[in-house]
Design an enzyme around this catalytic site. Structure first.
Site, PDB file in Angstrom:
ATOM      1  N   GLY A   1       0.656  -1.041  -0.173  1.00 54.81           N
ATOM      2  CA  GLY A   1      -0.069  -0.007   0.281  1.00 54.81           C
ATOM      3  C   GLY A   1       0.570   1.384  -0.360  1.00 54.81           C
ATOM      4  O   GLY A   1       1.517   1.312   0.395  1.00 54.81           O
TER       5      GLY A   1
ATOM      6  N   ARG B   1       0.568  -4.871  -5.022  1.00 55.48           N
ATOM      7  CA  ARG B   1       0.234  -6.224  -4.106  1.00 55.48           C
ATOM      8  C   ARG B   1       0.931  -7.361  -4.983  1.00 55.48           C
ATOM      9  O   ARG B   1       0.228  -7.618  -6.330  1.00 55.48           O
ATOM     10  CB  ARG B   1      -0.461  -6.409  -3.759  1.00 55.48           C
ATOM     11  CG  ARG B   1      -0.259  -4.719  -2.318  1.00 55.48           C
ATOM     12  CD  ARG B   1      -1.780  -5.462  -1.769  1.00 55.48           C
ATOM     13  NE  ARG B   1      -2.060  -4.178  -0.625  1.00 55.48           N
ATOM     14  CZ  ARG B   1      -1.952  -3.810   0.593  1.00 55.48           C
ATOM     15  NH1 ARG B   1      -0.135  -4.027   1.136  1.00 55.48           N
ATOM     16  NH2 ARG B   1      -2.126  -2.769   0.866  1.00 55.48           N
TER      17      ARG B   1
ATOM     18  N   ASP C   1       5.622  -4.884   6.139  1.00 55.18           N
ATOM     19  CA  ASP C   1       6.712  -5.663   6.623  1.00 55.18           C
ATOM     20  C   ASP C   1       6.065  -6.729   5.577  1.00 55.18           C
ATOM     21  O   ASP C   1       6.505  -7.504   5.353  1.00 55.18           O
ATOM     22  CB  ASP C   1       6.264  -6.203   7.966  1.00 55.18           C
ATOM     23  CG  ASP C   1       4.476  -6.607   8.494  1.00 55.18           C
ATOM     24  OD1 ASP C   1       3.967  -6.428   7.547  1.00 55.18           O
ATOM     25  OD2 ASP C   1       3.972  -6.744   9.882  1.00 55.18           O
TER      26      ASP C   1
ATOM     27  N   THR D   1       4.607   2.886   5.334  1.00 55.10           N
ATOM     28  CA  THR D   1       3.156   2.318   5.370  1.00 55.10           C
ATOM     29  C   THR D   1       2.542   3.133   6.789  1.00 55.10           C
ATOM     30  O   THR D   1       3.143   3.263   7.075  1.00 55.10           O
ATOM     31  CB  THR D   1       2.795   0.843   6.377  1.00 55.10           C
ATOM     32  OG1 THR D   1       1.470   0.940   6.090  1.00 55.10           O
ATOM     33  CG2 THR D   1       3.910   0.863   7.559  1.00 55.10           C
TER      34      THR D   1
ATOM     35  N   ASP E   1       0.018   2.288   8.350  1.00 53.69           N
ATOM     36  CA  ASP E   1      -0.213   1.284   9.334  1.00 53.69           C
ATOM     37  C   ASP E   1      -0.043   1.486  10.892  1.00 53.69           C
ATOM     38  O   ASP E   1       0.109   1.351  11.612  1.00 53.69           O
ATOM     39  CB  ASP E   1      -0.151  -0.189   9.093  1.00 53.69           C
ATOM     40  CG  ASP E   1      -1.007  -0.561   7.938  1.00 53.69           C
ATOM     41  OD1 ASP E   1      -2.522   0.699   8.212  1.00 53.69           O
ATOM     42  OD2 ASP E   1      -1.235  -1.279   7.403  1.00 53.69           O
TER      43      ASP E   1
ATOM     44  N   ASP F   1       2.658  -0.484  12.098  1.00 57.21           N
ATOM     45  CA  ASP F   1       2.386  -1.404  12.178  1.00 57.21           C
ATOM     46  C   ASP F   1       4.376  -2.344  12.083  1.00 57.21           C
ATOM     47  O   ASP F   1       4.083  -3.719  11.695  1.00 57.21           O
ATOM     48  CB  ASP F   1       1.135  -2.055  11.415  1.00 57.21           C
ATOM     49  CG  ASP F   1       1.546  -2.718  10.145  1.00 57.21           C
ATOM     50  OD1 ASP F   1       2.813  -2.216   9.073  1.00 57.21           O
ATOM     51  OD2 ASP F   1       0.737  -3.471   9.110  1.00 57.21           O
TER      52      ASP F   1
ATOM     53  N   ARG G   1      -4.799  -2.091   9.948  1.00 56.34           N
ATOM     54  CA  ARG G   1      -5.477  -3.627   9.497  1.00 56.34           C
ATOM     55  C   ARG G   1      -5.424  -3.770  11.421  1.00 56.34           C
ATOM     56  O   ARG G   1      -6.131  -4.087  12.008  1.00 56.34           O
ATOM     57  CB  ARG G   1      -3.878  -4.254   8.680  1.00 56.34           C
ATOM     58  CG  ARG G   1      -4.016  -4.862   7.877  1.00 56.34           C
ATOM     59  CD  ARG G   1      -2.854  -5.894   7.188  1.00 56.34           C
ATOM     60  NE  ARG G   1      -2.331  -4.641   5.968  1.00 56.34           N
ATOM     61  CZ  ARG G   1      -2.254  -5.195   4.592  1.00 56.34           C
ATOM     62  NH1 ARG G   1      -2.553  -6.123   4.417  1.00 56.34           N
ATOM     63  NH2 ARG G   1      -1.965  -3.667   4.044  1.00 56.34           N
TER      64      ARG G   1
HETATM   65  O1  F6P Z   1      -1.443  -0.877   4.572  1.00 56.49           O
HETATM   66  C1  F6P Z   1      -1.653   0.101   4.477  1.00 56.49           C
HETATM   67  C2  F6P Z   1      -3.522  -0.227   3.626  1.00 56.49           C
HETATM   68  O2  F6P Z   1      -4.462   0.961   4.049  1.00 56.49           O
HETATM   69  C3  F6P Z   1      -3.903  -0.787   5.480  1.00 56.49           C
HETATM   70  O3  F6P Z   1      -4.651  -0.307   6.478  1.00 56.49           O
HETATM   71  C4  F6P Z   1      -5.299  -1.783   4.933  1.00 56.49           C
HETATM   72  O4  F6P Z   1      -5.614  -2.584   5.422  1.00 56.49           O
HETATM   73  C5  F6P Z   1      -5.078  -1.420   3.573  1.00 56.49           C
HETATM   74  O5  F6P Z   1      -3.592  -1.198   3.471  1.00 56.49           O
HETATM   75  C6  F6P Z   1      -5.374  -1.701   2.223  1.00 56.49           C
HETATM   76  O6  F6P Z   1      -5.191  -2.580   0.985  1.00 56.49           O
HETATM   77  P1  F6P Z   1      -5.594  -2.114  -0.356  1.00 56.49           P
HETATM   78  O7  F6P Z   1      -5.079  -0.786  -0.947  1.00 56.49           O
HETATM   79  O8  F6P Z   1      -5.124  -2.882  -1.388  1.00 56.49           O
HETATM   80  O9  F6P Z   1      -6.890  -2.461  -0.178  1.00 56.49           O
END
Ligand code: F6P
Length: 319
Positions: free
Chosen positions: A11, A72, A103, A125, A127, A129, A171
């Site tokens: 992300g 991703r 991570d 990120t 997050d 995290d 997350r």
């Molecule tokens: O890791 C960043 C994040 O925005 C999280 O907070 C969220 O769960 C996820 O990515 C959403 O992913 P995507 O953009 O692939 O829907």
């Protein structure tokens, strides 16, 4: 080390551009050649790279997102896919890679390092995290965005004497929710780190209403429940109109705040220092305002981010 590749993965997060710029400018200053890889590990596998000079990173420090693109790419778990990625890098003479991501992205960097290709991970990120760092690149900007949204919700929530539920990203990490809840003066906080039941939440809201609260804002981390359903349940149980707002990807966009720009710049330059010192398989962090590095495998497998129980206690005292 003569040629370094840099990519952003997973992300996107505000400040990723500043981190790329940090790597590029610091690397060029040391006489290195720099390559940018488009769309994370996917671009590495598909051999989509470009040579970067100092002007390639002009006017990006203030821009959200990542100009290299991100993706991703779960297929990167396969060794044969990673082997092709390594061949692509070797073909262009790259000897090291900087990976900016969360991570999940560190896992790819770890595996490439194990296969003999040195990587350095930078935590990018919203997050917050990632283990081994007090802050990740993008977190502070997202925090500002969430707090601004909560302030807006407060206006309408108080005008209508409603209960507002605001769903925050993160997350499995409640940092963004918790800090935003304190800064936004939220009445209740629900986090992945602390088990909760809807019944307990309703009991707390009822107690607040009894004390004379006219409205309330509940901050809740994503993935814990369906917020629209929760809103219906709270409305039924308390008799108060309740609305749910899912902030969603708004939280990922926007110009990085100064803190993230500085953090990203420091981390980018530090990654270059580590590579020049012969390090690989490390991830960069900031702890007590100092740049640190940890074994990337350790960071993923053994280190845990401490839960900020002290902040939770503060939030609760101020309900
Ligand atoms: O890791 C960043 C994040 O925005 C999280 O907070 C969220 O769960 C996820 O990515 C959403 O992913 P995507 O953009 O692939 O829907």
């Amino acid at each position: 080390i003569k040629k370094i590749g840099v990519l952003t993965s997973g992300g996107d997060a505000p400040g990723m551009n500043a981190a790329i710029r940090g790597v590029v400018r610091a690397g060029l200053a040391e006489g290195l050649e720099l390559f940018g890889i488009y769309d994370g590990y996917l671009g590495l596998y598909e051999d989509r790279m470009l040579s970067l000079d100092r002007y390639s990173v002009s006017d990006v420090i203030n821009r959200g997102g990542t100009f290299l693109g991100s993706a991703r790419f779960p297929e990167f778990k396969e060794e044969s896919v990673r082997q092709i990625a390594i061949e692509n890098m070797r073909k262009r003479g790259l000897d090291a890679l900087v990976v900016i991501g969360g991570d999940g992205s560190y896992m790819g960097a770890k595996r490439l390092t194990e296969m003999g290709f040195p990587c350095i991970g930078l935590p990018g990120t919203i997050d917050n995290d990632v283990a081994g760092t007090d802050y990740t690149i993008g977190y502070q900007t997202a925090l500002e965005t969430v707090v601004e949204a909560i302030d807006r919700l407060r206006d309408t929530s108080s005008s209508h004497q409603r209960i507002s539920i605001v769903e925050v990203m993160g997350r499995h990490c409640g940092d963004l929710t918790l800090s935003a809840a304190i800064a936004g003066g939220c009445e209740y906080v629900v986090l992945p780190e602390i088990p909760y039941t809807r019944e307990e939440l309703v009991a707390e809201i009822r107690a607040g209403l009894k004390k004379g609260k006219k409205h309330a804002i509940v901050a809740i981390t994503e993935l814990l429940c369906d917020c629209a359903e929760l809103a219906k349940y709270i409305e039924k149980e308390t008799g108060r109109e309740t609305r749910a707002t899912v902030l969603g990807h708004i939280q990922r966009g926007g110009a990085p705040c100064a803190f993230d720009r500085i953090l990203a710049s420091r981390m980018g330059a530090y990654a270059v220092d580590l590579l020049l010192q012969g390090f690989g398989g490390r991830c960069v962090g900031v702890q007590n305002d100092r740049m640190v590095h940890h074994d990337i495998i350790d960071a993923i497998e053994n280190m845990r981010r401490p839960f900020r129980g002290d902040l939770m206690a503060t939030a609760k005292r101020l309900y």
